[in-house]
Design a protein around this motif. Structure first.
Motif, PDB file in Angstrom:
ATOM      1  N   PHE A 295     -31.986   3.444  -5.196  1.00  0.00           N
ATOM      2  CA  PHE A 295     -31.345   2.463  -4.331  1.00  0.00           C
ATOM      3  C   PHE A 295     -30.888   3.147  -3.043  1.00  0.00           C
ATOM      4  O   PHE A 295     -30.416   4.291  -3.074  1.00  0.00           O
ATOM      5  N   THR A 296     -30.966   2.404  -1.933  1.00  0.00           N
ATOM      6  CA  THR A 296     -30.507   2.904  -0.642  1.00  0.00           C
ATOM      7  C   THR A 296     -29.612   1.865   0.004  1.00  0.00           C
ATOM      8  O   THR A 296     -30.022   0.710   0.192  1.00  0.00           O
ATOM      9  N   ILE A 297     -28.402   2.283   0.348  1.00  0.00           N
ATOM     10  CA  ILE A 297     -27.479   1.395   1.054  1.00  0.00           C
ATOM     11  C   ILE A 297     -27.561   1.710   2.541  1.00  0.00           C
ATOM     12  O   ILE A 297     -27.679   2.871   2.944  1.00  0.00           O
ATOM     13  N   SER A 298     -27.500   0.665   3.369  1.00  0.00           N
ATOM     14  CA  SER A 298     -27.514   0.859   4.817  1.00  0.00           C
ATOM     15  C   SER A 298     -26.772  -0.297   5.471  1.00  0.00           C
ATOM     16  O   SER A 298     -26.457  -1.299   4.821  1.00  0.00           O
ATOM     17  N   ARG A 299     -26.495  -0.143   6.759  1.00  0.00           N
ATOM     18  CA  ARG A 299     -25.790  -1.184   7.480  1.00  0.00           C
ATOM     19  C   ARG A 299     -26.265  -1.236   8.920  1.00  0.00           C
ATOM     20  O   ARG A 299     -26.702  -0.233   9.488  1.00  0.00           O
ATOM     21  N   ASP A 300     -26.160  -2.430   9.503  1.00  0.00           N
ATOM     22  CA  ASP A 300     -26.473  -2.632  10.911  1.00  0.00           C
ATOM     23  C   ASP A 300     -25.234  -3.259  11.543  1.00  0.00           C
ATOM     24  O   ASP A 300     -24.994  -4.465  11.374  1.00  0.00           O
ATOM     25  N   ASN A 301     -24.444  -2.460  12.226  1.00  0.00           N
ATOM     26  CA  ASN A 301     -23.187  -2.966  12.782  1.00  0.00           C
ATOM     27  C   ASN A 301     -23.406  -3.974  13.904  1.00  0.00           C
ATOM     28  O   ASN A 301     -22.526  -4.792  14.177  1.00  0.00           O
ATOM     29  N   ALA A 302     -24.548  -3.918  14.538  1.00  0.00           N
ATOM     30  CA  ALA A 302     -24.840  -4.886  15.599  1.00  0.00           C
ATOM     31  C   ALA A 302     -25.167  -6.265  15.021  1.00  0.00           C
ATOM     32  O   ALA A 302     -24.963  -7.283  15.687  1.00  0.00           O
ATOM     33  N   GLU A 303     -25.684  -6.269  13.779  1.00  0.00           N
ATOM     34  CA  GLU A 303     -26.080  -7.527  13.137  1.00  0.00           C
ATOM     35  C   GLU A 303     -25.097  -7.960  12.049  1.00  0.00           C
ATOM     36  O   GLU A 303     -25.343  -8.940  11.351  1.00  0.00           O
ATOM     37  N   ASN A 304     -23.992  -7.209  11.888  1.00  0.00           N
ATOM     38  CA  ASN A 304     -22.977  -7.546  10.865  1.00  0.00           C
ATOM     39  C   ASN A 304     -23.579  -7.645   9.470  1.00  0.00           C
ATOM     40  O   ASN A 304     -23.177  -8.496   8.664  1.00  0.00           O
ATOM     41  N   THR A 305     -24.523  -6.755   9.174  1.00  0.00           N
ATOM     42  CA  THR A 305     -25.271  -6.875   7.930  1.00  0.00           C
ATOM     43  C   THR A 305     -25.275  -5.572   7.143  1.00  0.00           C
ATOM     44  O   THR A 305     -25.520  -4.501   7.689  1.00  0.00           O
ATOM     45  N   LEU A 306     -25.034  -5.713   5.856  1.00  0.00           N
ATOM     46  CA  LEU A 306     -25.130  -4.627   4.887  1.00  0.00           C
ATOM     47  C   LEU A 306     -26.349  -4.900   4.021  1.00  0.00           C
ATOM     48  O   LEU A 306     -26.605  -6.042   3.657  1.00  0.00           O
ATOM     49  N   THR A 307     -27.121  -3.871   3.704  1.00  0.00           N
ATOM     50  CA  THR A 307     -28.293  -4.061   2.858  1.00  0.00           C
ATOM     51  C   THR A 307     -28.290  -3.080   1.697  1.00  0.00           C
ATOM     52  O   THR A 307     -27.649  -2.023   1.748  1.00  0.00           O
ATOM     53  N   LEU A 308     -29.008  -3.460   0.649  1.00  0.00           N
ATOM     54  CA  LEU A 308     -29.229  -2.585  -0.500  1.00  0.00           C
ATOM     55  C   LEU A 308     -30.698  -2.687  -0.870  1.00  0.00           C
ATOM     56  O   LEU A 308     -31.143  -3.722  -1.374  1.00  0.00           O
ATOM     57  N   GLN A 309     -31.451  -1.637  -0.585  1.00  0.00           N
ATOM     58  CA  GLN A 309     -32.855  -1.580  -0.970  1.00  0.00           C
ATOM     59  C   GLN A 309     -32.934  -1.010  -2.367  1.00  0.00           C
ATOM     60  O   GLN A 309     -32.475   0.109  -2.605  1.00  0.00           O
ATOM     61  N   MET A 310     -33.522  -1.786  -3.279  1.00  0.00           N
ATOM     62  CA  MET A 310     -33.577  -1.386  -4.683  1.00  0.00           C
ATOM     63  C   MET A 310     -35.036  -1.214  -5.092  1.00  0.00           C
ATOM     64  O   MET A 310     -35.815  -2.174  -5.070  1.00  0.00           O
ATOM     65  N   ASN A 311     -35.397   0.003  -5.436  1.00  0.00           N
ATOM     66  CA  ASN A 311     -36.758   0.318  -5.874  1.00  0.00           C
ATOM     67  C   ASN A 311     -36.739   0.797  -7.324  1.00  0.00           C
ATOM     68  O   ASN A 311     -35.687   1.139  -7.860  1.00  0.00           O
ATOM     69  N   SER A 312     -37.919   0.809  -7.935  1.00  0.00           N
ATOM     70  CA  SER A 312     -38.058   1.289  -9.316  1.00  0.00           C
ATOM     71  C   SER A 312     -37.026   0.647 -10.233  1.00  0.00           C
ATOM     72  O   SER A 312     -36.344   1.325 -11.009  1.00  0.00           O
ATOM     73  N   LEU A 313     -36.901  -0.652 -10.133  1.00  0.00           N
ATOM     74  CA  LEU A 313     -35.868  -1.361 -10.886  1.00  0.00           C
ATOM     75  C   LEU A 313     -36.095  -1.273 -12.391  1.00  0.00           C
ATOM     76  O   LEU A 313     -37.248  -1.256 -12.864  1.00  0.00           O
ATOM     77  N   LYS A 314     -34.990  -1.217 -13.122  1.00  0.00           N
ATOM     78  CA  LYS A 314     -34.994  -1.122 -14.576  1.00  0.00           C
ATOM     79  C   LYS A 314     -34.261  -2.323 -15.166  1.00  0.00           C
ATOM     80  O   LYS A 314     -33.402  -2.910 -14.499  1.00  0.00           O
ATOM     81  N   PRO A 315     -34.530  -2.660 -16.412  1.00  0.00           N
ATOM     82  CA  PRO A 315     -33.811  -3.776 -17.038  1.00  0.00           C
ATOM     83  C   PRO A 315     -32.291  -3.593 -16.995  1.00  0.00           C
ATOM     84  O   PRO A 315     -31.562  -4.579 -16.860  1.00  0.00           O
ATOM     85  N   GLU A 316     -31.832  -2.373 -17.087  1.00  0.00           N
ATOM     86  CA  GLU A 316     -30.381  -2.132 -17.055  1.00  0.00           C
ATOM     87  C   GLU A 316     -29.767  -2.340 -15.676  1.00  0.00           C
ATOM     88  O   GLU A 316     -28.545  -2.276 -15.530  1.00  0.00           O
ATOM     89  N   ASP A 317     -30.576  -2.592 -14.672  1.00  0.00           N
ATOM     90  CA  ASP A 317     -30.058  -2.944 -13.348  1.00  0.00           C
ATOM     91  C   ASP A 317     -29.705  -4.435 -13.250  1.00  0.00           C
ATOM     92  O   ASP A 317     -29.166  -4.886 -12.241  1.00  0.00           O
TER      93      ASP A 317
END
Length: 130
Positions: A71-93
């Motif tokens: 998982f990768t967390i990032s933010r764009d302060n100009a767009e007021n947006t927080l994101t969470l990129q989730m890869n290789s997802l598992k059932p426990e996620d």
């Protein structure tokens, strides 16, 4: 009044990817340290798990051990947006994912403790299943 609205949840197969977004309104986004938390099935909201956090300026991030490298967390302060990129997802996620915001923190501080956050979104469901 600060509002946080999450989007991007859904059903995905194990090994798949999802990208969550959290749009913040009613405040100056750059004043808030941000985080993602999740509530697994069958657990109370008070048992939310820390997923990842990011500092006000985006320079510091803190992923939980269980998601590091996936998982990768990032933010764009100009767009007021927080994101969470989730890869290789598992059932426990699987769970309801919440974004959260807290003010008054140093520029490079990422906050990992749920009760220190002031504002929360309504959550978005992520289900990882075949």
């Amino acid at each position: 009044q600060v509002q946080l609205i999450e989007s991007g949840g859904g059903l995905v197969q194990p090994g798949g990817s999802l990208r969550l977004a959290c749009v913040v309104s009613g405040g100056t986004f750059g004043n808030y340290a941000m985080g993602w938390f999740r509530q697994p099935p069958g657990k109370a909201r008070e048992e939310r798990e820390f997923v990842a956090a990011i500092s006000r300026n985006g320079a510091s991030t803190a992923p939980a051990a269980s998601v590091r490298g996936r998982f990768t967390i990032s933010r764009d302060n100009a767009e007021n947006t927080l994101t969470l990129q989730m890869n290789s997802l598992k059932p426990e996620d699987t769970g309801v994912y919440y974004c959260a915001a807290v003010s008054g923190r140093a520029l490079y501080t990422a906050v990992v403790i749920p009760h220190q956050y002031e504002y929360w979104g309504q959550g978005t469901q992520v289900t990882v299943s075949s």
